[in-house]
Write an enzyme that holds these catalytic residues in place. Structure first.
Site, PDB file in Angstrom:
ATOM      1  N   HIS A  87      36.168  28.446  44.476  1.00 50.60           N
ATOM      2  CA  HIS A  87      37.625  28.367  44.551  1.00 50.60           C
ATOM      3  C   HIS A  87      38.264  29.749  44.515  1.00 50.60           C
ATOM      4  CE1 HIS A  87      37.520  24.043  44.070  1.00 50.60           C
ATOM      5  NE2 HIS A  87      36.848  24.157  42.943  1.00 50.60           N
ATOM      6  N   HIS A 141      45.775  37.175  38.818  1.00 46.84           N
ATOM      7  CA  HIS A 141      46.173  36.568  37.549  1.00 46.84           C
ATOM      8  C   HIS A 141      45.314  37.126  36.417  1.00 46.84           C
ATOM      9  CE1 HIS A 141      47.852  32.770  39.754  1.00 46.84           C
ATOM     10  NE2 HIS A 141      48.642  33.823  39.852  1.00 46.84           N
TER      11      HIS A 141
END
Length: 290
Positions: A87, A141
Site C-alpha cells: 500500500h 506522514h
C-alpha cells in the site's frame, strides 16, 4: 491484516463485537475501492474523516498555537527498516523521537513511530490533502502516538489525543538529500513484503522550517483502514522538494509479491495510493499564521 503495520493489531473500540473485529482483521483493501471501505471498516463512515481539502481563506488564525512552540525532539535513527507493504513505503523508526508543544495537550509527548508516503502516478496528483483543491505529487506522514497516556501505538489508535500526524506536501524540484537513504534502496524492495534496513535516517531533514510557525491544524482520522478518528493533523504550509528521479523510484514499486498472477485490468503498479478528500462537516481548520 499482515500488511497494515501499526494499525494491524490496534485495539478495537469497546462497543465492537469480537466477530466484527475478526472481520476487519481478515479483509484486504485497496485504493480502487476506497469508497467502499465503510462497508467493512465502520469508522470510515465517521463524521470527522481525513483527508480534507484545506481552504486557506476559511482557516481561522489562532495565535495561541504559537504560545508554546511546536517542538520536535527528533534524533537520528540507526538501522531503520524500510518496507513495501503493498500500500505504501514505511520507514519504521526505532530511536525515540518525540513531539510536543503547539496544538498538543500541555505536558504530553507524542513518540514518532513511522514515516509513510503517498504519491501519484503523475505529478498532477498524489497528495491526500489538497490546498484550495490543488494536489501535490506526494505527501509524507510522520505518525506519532501519545506516549504519555498510552503504553503503545496500538493502545493509542482510536482514542482522543491518541495520534498526531504531521503531513508534509512534496513538490518536484531539487533532490532531497535527507530522503536519498530511502530512494536509493527502493529498487531492492520493489515487491510487496520486501524490507531493507538502512544504516541511518534523520527525520529532522523532513521539517521544512526550523521555526515551525507556518502550519494548519484540524481534528480527523487515519487515512487508511480502519480510519479511526481521534487524530490531530498538523499540515505544514510550505512543501518539501524532491527530484523527478526520486519520485520515479517510488513509481516503480509494485502492490504484489514477486511472481504473483495479477487480476485482469490491474498492472500491479503501486501509485495513486491516496484516499479521496472527505467532507469537512462542522470542523474548524486553525492556522498558526496569517
Amino acid at each position: 491484516m499482515a500488511d497494515l503495520s501499526f494499525i494491524e493489531d490496534a485495539v478495537a473500540f469497546p462497543e465492537k463485537e469480537e466477530d466484527e473485529e475478526e472481520e476487519e482483521e481478515g479483509v484486504e483493501w485497496g485504493y480502487e475501492e476506497g469508497v467502499e471501505w465503510g462497508l467493512v471498516f465502520p469508522d470510515a463512515n465517521g463524521e470527522y474523516q481525513s483527508p480534507i481539502n484545506l481552504n486557506s481563506r476559511e482557516a481561522r488564525y489562532d495565535p495561541s498555537l504559537l504560545d508554546v512552540r511546536l517542538s520536535p525532539n527528533y534524533v537520528v535513527c540507526r538501522d531503520c527498516e524500510v518496507t513495501n507493504d503493498g500500500h505504501t513505503i514505511q520507514v519504521i523508526l526505532k530511536s525515540k523521537s518525540v513531539l510536543s508543544g503547539g496544538p498538543l495537550p500541555q505536558g504530553q509527548e507524542f513518540e514518532l513511530y513511522e514515516v509513510r508516503f503517498h504519491w501519484g502516478r503523475e505529478n498532477q496528483r498524489g497528495s491526500e490533502h489538497t490546498v484550495n483543491f490543488k494536489a501535490f505529487p506526494m505527501e509524507l506522514h510522520l505518525i506519532h502516538w501519545n506516549s504519555t497516556l498510552f503504553g503503545s501505538i496500538d493502545e493509542a489508535v482510536g482514542k482522543p489525543h491518541g495520534i498526531v500526524i504531521i503531513a508534509l506536501f512534496v513538490q518536484i524540484g531539487k533532490e532531497h538529500v535527507g530522503l536519498k537513504a530511502v530512494t536509493e534502496i527502493l529498487q531492492d524492495i520493489q515487491y510487496k513484503g520486501k524490507s531493507k534496513t538502512i544504516p541511518c535516517f534523520n527525520p529532522n531533514t523532513l521539517l521544512p522550517d526550523p521555526l515551525l510557525r507556518d502550519y494548519w491544524v484540524y481534528e480527523g482520522s487515519l487515512t487508511i483502514p480502519p480510519c479511526s478518528e481521534g487524530v490531530t493533523w498538523i499540515l505544514f504550509r510550505y512543501p518539501l522538494t524532491i527530484s523527478q528521479l526520486q519520485i520515479e523510484e517510488f513509481r516503480r514499486l509494485r502492490t504484489h509479491v514477486k511472481g504473483a498472477e495479477l487480476v485482469e485490468g490491474c498492472d500491479g503498479i503501486l501509485g495513486d495510493n491516496f484516499r479521496p478528500t472527505q467532507p469537512l462537516s462542522d470542523r474548524v481548520i486553525r492556522a498558526a499564521f496569517q
